[in-house]
Design a protein around this motif. Structure first.
Motif, mmCIF file in Angstrom:
data_model
loop_
_atom_site.group_PDB
_atom_site.id
_atom_site.type_symbol
_atom_site.label_atom_id
_atom_site.label_comp_id
_atom_site.label_asym_id
_atom_site.label_seq_id
_atom_site.Cartn_x
_atom_site.Cartn_y
_atom_site.Cartn_z
ATOM 1 N N VAL A 148 21.254 13.665 21.491
ATOM 2 C CA VAL A 148 20.248 13.444 22.536
ATOM 3 C C VAL A 148 20.883 13.722 23.888
ATOM 4 C CG1 VAL A 148 20.765 10.973 22.676
ATOM 5 C CG2 VAL A 148 18.558 11.819 23.486
ATOM 6 N N GLU A 149 20.109 14.355 24.755
ATOM 7 C CA GLU A 149 20.590 14.699 26.095
ATOM 8 C C GLU A 149 19.778 13.940 27.128
ATOM 9 O OE1 GLU A 149 21.746 18.911 27.562
ATOM 10 O OE2 GLU A 149 19.667 18.605 28.238
ATOM 11 N N PHE A 150 20.488 13.275 28.056
ATOM 12 C CA PHE A 150 19.856 12.520 29.134
ATOM 13 C C PHE A 150 20.082 13.248 30.449
ATOM 14 C CE2 PHE A 150 21.146 9.450 25.910
ATOM 15 C CZ PHE A 150 19.992 8.694 25.732
ATOM 16 N N LYS A 151 18.995 13.527 31.172
ATOM 17 C CA LYS A 151 19.089 14.121 32.500
ATOM 18 C C LYS A 151 18.807 13.026 33.529
ATOM 19 C CE LYS A 151 19.568 18.637 31.658
ATOM 20 N NZ LYS A 151 20.697 19.458 32.199
ATOM 21 N N LEU A 152 19.687 12.887 34.516
ATOM 22 C CA LEU A 152 19.554 11.837 35.522
ATOM 23 C C LEU A 152 19.081 12.406 36.859
ATOM 24 C CD1 LEU A 152 22.803 9.712 34.937
ATOM 25 C CD2 LEU A 152 20.660 9.735 33.639
ATOM 26 N N ASN A 153 18.449 11.554 37.645
ATOM 27 C CA ASN A 153 18.036 11.917 39.002
ATOM 28 C C ASN A 153 19.171 11.777 40.001
ATOM 29 O OD1 ASN A 153 15.167 12.317 38.454
ATOM 30 N ND2 ASN A 153 15.091 10.111 38.097
ATOM 31 N N ASP A 154 20.167 10.977 39.633
ATOM 32 C CA ASP A 154 21.274 10.651 40.529
ATOM 33 C C ASP A 154 22.532 10.519 39.672
ATOM 34 O OD1 ASP A 154 22.220 9.926 43.187
ATOM 35 O OD2 ASP A 154 22.446 7.889 42.435
ATOM 36 N N PRO A 155 23.663 11.025 40.115
ATOM 37 C CA PRO A 155 24.872 10.963 39.282
ATOM 38 C C PRO A 155 25.495 9.577 39.246
ATOM 39 C CG PRO A 155 25.402 11.942 41.396
ATOM 40 C CD PRO A 155 23.911 11.744 41.389
ATOM 41 N N GLN A 156 24.888 8.693 38.509
ATOM 42 C CA GLN A 156 25.367 7.311 38.437
ATOM 43 C C GLN A 156 26.243 7.105 37.207
ATOM 44 O OE1 GLN A 156 22.301 4.371 38.933
ATOM 45 N NE2 GLN A 156 21.546 5.283 40.833
ATOM 46 N N ALA A 157 27.525 6.880 37.447
ATOM 47 C CA ALA A 157 28.454 6.668 36.338
ATOM 48 C C ALA A 157 28.122 5.394 35.570
ATOM 49 C CB ALA A 157 29.885 6.603 36.871
ATOM 50 N N THR A 158 27.422 4.473 36.224
ATOM 51 C CA THR A 158 27.065 3.215 35.565
ATOM 52 C C THR A 158 25.945 3.392 34.539
ATOM 53 O OG1 THR A 158 25.531 2.701 37.363
ATOM 54 C CG2 THR A 158 27.769 1.806 37.533
ATOM 55 N N PHE A 159 25.437 4.604 34.374
ATOM 56 C CA PHE A 159 24.387 4.843 33.366
ATOM 57 C C PHE A 159 24.865 4.470 31.970
ATOM 58 C CE2 PHE A 159 21.986 7.756 30.499
ATOM 59 C CZ PHE A 159 20.734 7.205 30.691
ATOM 60 N N ILE A 160 26.160 4.512 31.747
ATOM 61 C CA ILE A 160 26.692 4.133 30.435
ATOM 62 C C ILE A 160 26.268 2.726 30.045
ATOM 63 C CG2 ILE A 160 28.883 3.296 31.418
ATOM 64 C CD1 ILE A 160 28.375 5.063 28.008
ATOM 65 N N HIS A 161 26.119 1.842 31.036
ATOM 66 C CA HIS A 161 25.713 0.466 30.745
ATOM 67 C C HIS A 161 24.259 0.411 30.267
ATOM 68 C CE1 HIS A 161 29.420 -1.264 32.351
ATOM 69 N NE2 HIS A 161 29.321 -0.413 33.340
ATOM 70 N N LYS A 162 23.424 1.340 30.736
ATOM 71 C CA LYS A 162 22.035 1.383 30.274
ATOM 72 C C LYS A 162 21.968 1.747 28.798
ATOM 73 C CE LYS A 162 20.707 0.675 34.515
ATOM 74 N NZ LYS A 162 20.337 -0.702 34.941
ATOM 75 N N LEU A 163 22.941 2.525 28.342
ATOM 76 C CA LEU A 163 22.967 2.944 26.947
ATOM 77 C C LEU A 163 23.385 1.809 26.012
ATOM 78 C CD1 LEU A 163 24.626 6.464 27.343
ATOM 79 C CD2 LEU A 163 22.201 5.859 27.405
ATOM 80 N N ALA A 164 23.837 0.701 26.602
ATOM 81 C CA ALA A 164 24.307 -0.423 25.794
ATOM 82 C C ALA A 164 23.339 -1.596 25.781
ATOM 83 C CB ALA A 164 25.666 -0.900 26.309
ATOM 84 N N VAL A 165 22.202 -1.454 26.447
ATOM 85 C CA VAL A 165 21.317 -2.625 26.567
ATOM 86 C C VAL A 165 19.891 -2.400 26.074
ATOM 87 C CG1 VAL A 165 22.614 -3.648 28.473
ATOM 88 C CG2 VAL A 165 20.764 -2.032 28.978
ATOM 89 N N LEU A 166 19.527 -1.162 25.781
ATOM 90 C CA LEU A 166 18.146 -0.872 25.390
ATOM 91 C C LEU A 166 18.060 -0.605 23.894
ATOM 92 C CD1 LEU A 166 15.235 -0.451 26.382
ATOM 93 C CD2 LEU A 166 15.781 1.975 26.699
ATOM 94 N N GLY A 167 17.334 -1.473 23.173
ATOM 95 C CA GLY A 167 17.151 -1.307 21.746
ATOM 96 C C GLY A 167 16.275 -0.104 21.434
#
Length: 541
Positions: A148-167
């Motif tokens: 799966v490929e995620f495209k972001l609106n802003d280069p936020q390195a903290t996006f990795i944390h979003k990948l750990a919290v959404l079922g």
């Protein structure tokens, strides 16, 4: 007992020395009674019953173990990222494209294979909802069944944390009723939900990870006092209880106190009251808290340990920046509190004096007083607010405490201090609190309307940096760089008070392993896969 568990957020750390995986998973059935493999838990004080059901897209399990659903990543007992569905990931040089590979052996509870399409569907749907905040996501696309490929609106390195919290939810079985009858790929399958009373889950026999010892979980939705009474009467195996019960004794049960990063702090509206309104017509600004002298005096003058000892029955730790315990917290920003004399001096030097003898300071005809709001259903915040008011009186500052519903607080938060709770391993929270452009009149993002260009620069550098050391250094500098920052030593934007402990009463033979770091809202069941009963472990060794 019956079985029940609710609102987990952590992961197993494998505290299973001397015990086989087969034993822990219940493989030796002749040694494990059916009753011992069931768990009844009363948990409602933090998190409580989900209003919209067990749906990650509307908030279920966010920042906690969702039980029913799997996540791409998890965090271990030290807060470090570990794989769940994901097997690896990569980030483009510009930080805007994230590519994640997932396992190929996972099935939903209805037997349908989980693929990258389900992951993309989950994140795209969540990005277009108001239940969770992943607004940084532009879109997610399944490149093939397991990429799966995620495209972001802003280069936020903290996006990795979003990948750990959404079922992750199944695209084929998702509709408006999903929260009432959820299907996932997690360690537990949903059985039933008696709204206002309980929810029941059973172990997923096809789970790809470590099999849980507890085969049935029953969550009872109770307030803390009722939960403690249920524990005393033997109706539950585990109950979350308020700090006032810390020294209680109950035969056959033990009280466990878990430290947390869940900090309690008070917002200081930083703009003066000039008659401005938000787009919703709510007042902006406060003439007392907009004075930095008031903010600094309260920060250094109150005795945080006294607040903890009194309001929290000793169940908590002093908090000075809101992130003291975290890798991105700045120890240089911590200061000595309880200094009434120094607080009084800076107030007097700035012209705050009690001219009419009523014990409240004045300056230019303005009384040093303001209202402090707390959510009326939060016992710990009420206790802290009342205790703080008493401490502030020693400084000549009058704090009027009022409990309100969150709907009422929404209308007042831009002009009135509020006691909030925050606590996450994701430093994005810092960004949303203090970055000037994160202000959103429809949310609590930078609700104080803080604007410091130096701090903004540190926050942007931190959130866009892929190097963790560089990111942490800039998060720390945002708090205090020796000259300015959001902490008391700089602009004194908040009055942080304490990080609370979470208190549980549980069966003496219940072994909960090494709990994960407890975030805001608690995550007692974050490492549920490690849980066992000591009697069972002894019997099978």
């Amino acid at each position: 007992m019956a079985a029940f568990v609710f609102m987990p957020t952590g992961e197993p750390v494998n505290p299973t020395s001397g015990v086989s995986d087969e034993s822990i998973s219940g493989g030796s059935d002749e040694l494990i009674s059916e009753d011992s493999a069931e768990l009844v838990a009363a948990v409602g004080t933090h998190g409580g019953e989900p209003e919209t059901g067990f749906n990650p897209i509307t908030g279920w399990g966010y920042n906690r173990e969702p039980l029913v659903q799997s996540t791409l990543f998890k965090k271990d007992s030290n807060g470090s990222l570990i794989h769940d569905l994901a097997t690896n990931y990569s980030v483009s040089d510009d930080g805007l494209t994230w590519t994640v590979n997932i396992r190929n052996d996972v099935k939903f509870h209805d037997g349908v294979p989980l693929t990258a399409r389900d992951v993309a569907f989950t994140f795209n749907t969540a990005a277009n909802s108001s239940g969770v905040d992943i607004s940084v996501l532009k879109n997610a696309v399944a490149l093939d069944n397991y990429t799966v490929e995620f495209k972001l609106n802003d280069p936020q390195a903290t996006f990795i944390h979003k990948l750990a919290v959404l079922g992750i939810v199944p695209e084929h079985a998702y509709d408006e009723t999903y929260g009432d009858n959820p299907i996932g790929s997690g360690p537990y399958r949903f059985v039933q939900w008696n709204k206002g009373q309980q929810a029941i889950f059973e172990a997923n026999p096809d789970y790809y990870g470590q099999k849980p010892y507890f085969k049935k979980l029953t969550l009872l939705f109770m307030q803390s006092d009722t939960a403690f009474a249920a524990a005393k009467s033997g109706q539950v195996d585990l109950a979350e209880i308020p700090s006032s019960y810390a020294n209680e004794k109950v035969d056959g049960m033990k009280i466990v106190s878990l430290n947390s990063i869940d900090a309690r702090g008070i917002t200081f509206p930083m703009q003066p009251d000039t008659g401005r309104k938000t787009e919703n017509g709510y007042s902006i600004g406060n003439n007392v808290t907009s004075d930095p002298v008031i903010r600094k005096a309260l920060n250094i003058g109150i005795d945080r340990q006294a607040l903890i000892n009194g309001a929290l029955n000793g169940q908590g730790e002093e908090e000075f920046t809101g992130v003291d315990k975290l890798p991105f917290g700045n120890k240089e920003a911590i200061f000595e509190d309880g200094n009434v004399d120094e607080a009084g001096k800076i107030l007097a030097d700035s012209g705050w004096k009690d001219t009419d003898g009523d014990g409240i300071l004045e300056k230019n005809g303005l009384k040093a007083e303001f209202t402090l709001l707390y959510p009326s259903n939060a016992q710990d915040r009420q206790a802290l607010a009342v205790a703080l008011s008493e401490e502030a009186r020693k400084l000549g500052i009058n704090i009027k405490v009022e409990g309100k519903s969150w709907d009422e607080i929404d209308t007042l938060a831009h002009s009135t201090p509020v006691i909030f709770g925050f606590g996450s391993l994701d430093p994005t929270d810092l960004y949303l609190k203090y970055y000037s452009k994160s202000y959103d009149p429809s949310s609590y993002n930078n609700v104080i309307m803080y604007n410091n260009s130096v701090v903004d620069n540190y926050l942007r550098t931190a959130i866009t940096s892929v190097d963790q050391d560089t990111a942490n250094k800039n998060w720390q500098l945002a708090a205090w760089d020796g000259t300015t920052g959001f902490s008391e030593k700089g602009d004194a934007t908040w009055l942080w008070l304490a990080s609370i402990d979470y208190l549980y009463i549980m069966d003496e033979d219940l072994d909960i392993g090494i709990p994960k770091i407890q975030p805001h809202g608690a995550d007692i069941f974050g490492n549920i896969l490690e849980w066992n009963r000591t009697a069972n472990k002894t019997a099978i060794q």
